[in-house]
Design an enzyme around this catalytic site. Sequence first.
Site, PDB file in Angstrom:
ATOM      1  N   ASP A  67      35.192  52.745  40.117  1.00 29.66           N
ATOM      2  CA  ASP A  67      35.496  52.763  38.686  1.00 29.66           C
ATOM      3  C   ASP A  67      34.723  53.853  37.958  1.00 29.66           C
ATOM      4  O   ASP A  67      33.799  54.454  38.517  1.00 29.66           O
ATOM      5  CB  ASP A  67      35.202  51.383  38.064  1.00 29.66           C
ATOM      6  CG  ASP A  67      33.938  50.729  38.611  1.00 29.66           C
ATOM      7  OD1 ASP A  67      33.063  51.460  39.097  1.00 29.66           O
ATOM      8  OD2 ASP A  67      33.828  49.507  38.553  1.00 29.66           O
ATOM      9  N   ASN A 136      30.126  37.527  35.848  1.00 31.06           N
ATOM     10  CA  ASN A 136      31.343  36.749  35.569  1.00 31.06           C
ATOM     11  C   ASN A 136      32.336  36.801  36.733  1.00 31.06           C
ATOM     12  O   ASN A 136      33.470  36.384  36.597  1.00 31.06           O
ATOM     13  CB  ASN A 136      32.018  37.278  34.285  1.00 31.06           C
ATOM     14  CG  ASN A 136      32.454  38.735  34.419  1.00 31.06           C
ATOM     15  OD1 ASN A 136      32.290  39.348  35.472  1.00 31.06           O
ATOM     16  ND2 ASN A 136      33.009  39.285  33.351  1.00 31.06           N
ATOM     17  N   HIS A 138      33.396  39.598  38.289  1.00 35.09           N
ATOM     18  CA  HIS A 138      34.240  40.794  38.424  1.00 35.09           C
ATOM     19  C   HIS A 138      33.854  41.592  39.664  1.00 35.09           C
ATOM     20  O   HIS A 138      32.706  41.578  40.100  1.00 35.09           O
ATOM     21  CB  HIS A 138      34.226  41.657  37.144  1.00 35.09           C
ATOM     22  CG  HIS A 138      32.963  42.421  36.867  1.00 35.09           C
ATOM     23  ND1 HIS A 138      32.484  42.633  35.591  1.00 35.09           N
ATOM     24  CD2 HIS A 138      32.075  43.067  37.672  1.00 35.09           C
ATOM     25  CE1 HIS A 138      31.387  43.358  35.632  1.00 35.09           C
ATOM     26  NE2 HIS A 138      31.116  43.640  36.892  1.00 35.09           N
ATOM     27  N   GLU A 143      38.049  42.217  35.403  1.00 35.47           N
ATOM     28  CA  GLU A 143      37.411  41.130  34.666  1.00 35.47           C
ATOM     29  C   GLU A 143      38.244  39.847  34.805  1.00 35.47           C
ATOM     30  O   GLU A 143      39.436  39.907  35.121  1.00 35.47           O
ATOM     31  CB  GLU A 143      37.334  41.513  33.172  1.00 35.47           C
ATOM     32  CG  GLU A 143      36.548  42.776  32.881  1.00 35.47           C
ATOM     33  CD  GLU A 143      35.020  42.573  32.918  1.00 35.47           C
ATOM     34  OE1 GLU A 143      34.525  41.752  33.707  1.00 35.47           O
ATOM     35  OE2 GLU A 143      34.334  43.267  32.140  1.00 35.47           O
TER      36      GLU A 143
END
Length: 236
Positions: A67, A136, A138, A143
């Site tokens: 990313d 979380n 990811h 996400e």
Amino acid sequence: MKFIKVETVLQMSSLASEIISAKINSKNTAVLGFATGSTPIKTYEILVDLYEQNLLDFSQVKTVNLDEYCSHTLPTKHSYRYFMDSNLFDKININKENTYLPNGKTSDIESECARYENLINSLGGIDLQILGIGNNGHIGFNEPSDRISSFVHHVNLCATTIEANARLFENPDQVPTTAITMGIGTIMRAREIVLLANKSKTDIINQALFGEVTPQLPASFLQLHPNVTVILSTQE
Ligand code: F6R
């Protein structure tokens, strides 16, 4: 899935660097998928050490990163390109032209996403993908959501991710709020995956590996991949 618990971050990183080295030594043209963030830094340090001892040759290796932030005003030192150059690429004998990240400064994000997905395919796909995991759940910047993305795409980062990333910025207003990321599909097409996590991620790792497979916990999709190794260090 192989789930390996070790005590220290050094043990986690040594194991990860052994897997990466074995891949390069068995295929000198390997396509490696890399992650940024705190978790893989020690692994990259060990790879640099191995290169300096003439035990690893990166000259034919190609890399694709998961990313990159999207921002026209991002200071260079906060880009993932800078992270990879300074932690690894500038310290080994890799041909920089063979190291790829999405272009987060593009004015045509949709075309850039398609270009990056096609690029990965044109390299023959990813032989070994290294992952970290967000608090979380990811992976890359996929996400929690109602659906998963099959391909490279543009994402709005969650407030909690922006907050976690802010620790590296002097000014929280500089933290980018969107990014280009490989999709869950892109990651799942890698032939082998190694997920690294330290103690602070223990709960989310347990949910991801042993709970329901759901887009609300993107890393849970790794349960469906045939060749995943998770290395968890039980100390910070
Ligand atoms: C980084 C990436 C992210 C990180 C994750 C964990 O390229 O894609 O998924 O791996 O946010 O970050 P750290 O290692 O800093 O806890």
